[in-house]
Enzyme design. Structure first.
Site, PDB file in Angstrom:
ATOM      1  N   GLY A 130       3.202  -4.140   8.156  1.00  0.00           N
ATOM      2  CA  GLY A 130       3.099  -5.535   7.718  1.00  0.00           C
ATOM      3  C   GLY A 130       1.890  -6.238   8.301  1.00  0.00           C
ATOM      4  O   GLY A 130       1.475  -7.293   7.819  1.00  0.00           O
ATOM      5  N   CYS A 167       3.422  -3.027   3.982  1.00  0.00           N
ATOM      6  CA  CYS A 167       2.596  -1.864   4.327  1.00  0.00           C
ATOM      7  C   CYS A 167       3.355  -1.119   5.427  1.00  0.00           C
ATOM      8  O   CYS A 167       4.557  -1.300   5.569  1.00  0.00           O
ATOM      9  CB  CYS A 167       1.174  -2.266   4.721  1.00  0.00           C
ATOM     10  SG  CYS A 167       1.012  -3.331   6.165  1.00  0.00           S
ATOM     11  N   ASP A 195       0.871  -1.181   0.000  1.00  0.00           N
ATOM     12  CA  ASP A 195       0.000   0.000   0.000  1.00  0.00           C
ATOM     13  C   ASP A 195       0.912   1.236   0.000  1.00  0.00           C
ATOM     14  O   ASP A 195       2.138   1.130  -0.163  1.00  0.00           O
ATOM     15  CB  ASP A 195      -0.995  -0.038   1.174  1.00  0.00           C
ATOM     16  CG  ASP A 195      -0.353   0.222   2.526  1.00  0.00           C
ATOM     17  OD1 ASP A 195       0.907   0.298   2.601  1.00  0.00           O
ATOM     18  OD2 ASP A 195      -1.083   0.352   3.518  1.00  0.00           O
TER      19      ASP A 195
HETATM   20  C1  RB5 Z   1      -1.606   2.877   6.473  1.00  0.00           C
HETATM   21  O1  RB5 Z   1      -1.603   4.094   7.146  1.00  0.00           O
HETATM   22  C2  RB5 Z   1      -1.306   1.746   7.459  1.00  0.00           C
HETATM   23  O2  RB5 Z   1      -2.397   1.560   8.312  1.00  0.00           O
HETATM   24  C3  RB5 Z   1      -0.977   0.471   6.708  1.00  0.00           C
HETATM   25  O3  RB5 Z   1       0.104   0.700   5.875  1.00  0.00           O
HETATM   26  C4  RB5 Z   1      -0.591  -0.728   7.552  1.00  0.00           C
HETATM   27  O4  RB5 Z   1       0.395  -0.404   8.470  1.00  0.00           O
HETATM   28  C5  RB5 Z   1      -1.715  -1.473   8.139  1.00  0.00           C
HETATM   29  O5  RB5 Z   1      -1.535  -2.541   8.738  1.00  0.00           O
END
Ligand code: RB5
Length: 146
Positions: free
Chosen positions: A68, A65, A8
């Site tokens: 993770g 992310c 993401d």
């Molecule tokens: C995004 O802000 C964040 O919540 C996502 O990257 C991740 O850490 C979620 O588990």
């Protein structure tokens, strides 16, 4: 190895770096996105990678992310596949050896690029040992009294 890679907005920089590392090592890499830092929803990319590992288009998957955690929770909600969040090389290796984790999840806001790459290499370099570990994995979805 065929490796599906996703992230993401919180993990896109580390994902791009790991894609380059995997390509340089000779792996066949499919990057399912995201490709920029615009806010997006991590489950969309976790499912895209899980789909590819489950249907055989990929041998393994890597997801990044912020932490993770969301990626791993999403993949682990899918039957027949396991994801591990790691931030150390021993856990990364053991996630392959004992847990047959086909998806590795990393947090860009948790680990630096060097450690992330070392975790990736430890995980990819290890193979599931089977035997008693397969029995334990089977029990994950078939609860029984101890
Ligand atoms: C995004 O802000 C964040 O919540 C996502 O990257 C991740 O850490 C979620 O588990």
């Amino acid at each position: 190895m065929r490796i599906a890679l996703g992230a993401d907005h919180g993990g896109v920089h580390l994902k791009d770096r790991l894609a380059a590392v995997l390509l340089a090592a000779g792996h066949d890499v499919e990057d399912v996105g995201t490709h920029d830092t615009s806010s997006c929803d991590y489950p969309d990319f976790a499912h895209a990678v899980a789909d590819r590992v489950l249907d055989g288009r990929a041998d393994r998957g890597v997801l990044v992310c912020g932490t993770g955690q969301g990626m791993a929770m999403t993949v682990n909600a899918r039957p027949g596949i396991r994801a591990a969040v790691v931030a150390d090389t021993f856990s990364a290796q053991m996630a392959s050896l004992h847990n047959d984790a086909r998806v590795l999840c990393l947090g860009e806001r948790v680990v630096g690029q060097g450690l992330a790459q070392a975790c990736l290499e430890a995980w990819l370099g290890a193979s599931f040992e089977g035997g008693r570990h397969q029995r334990r994995i089977d029990k994950m979805t078939a609860p029984s009294d101890p």
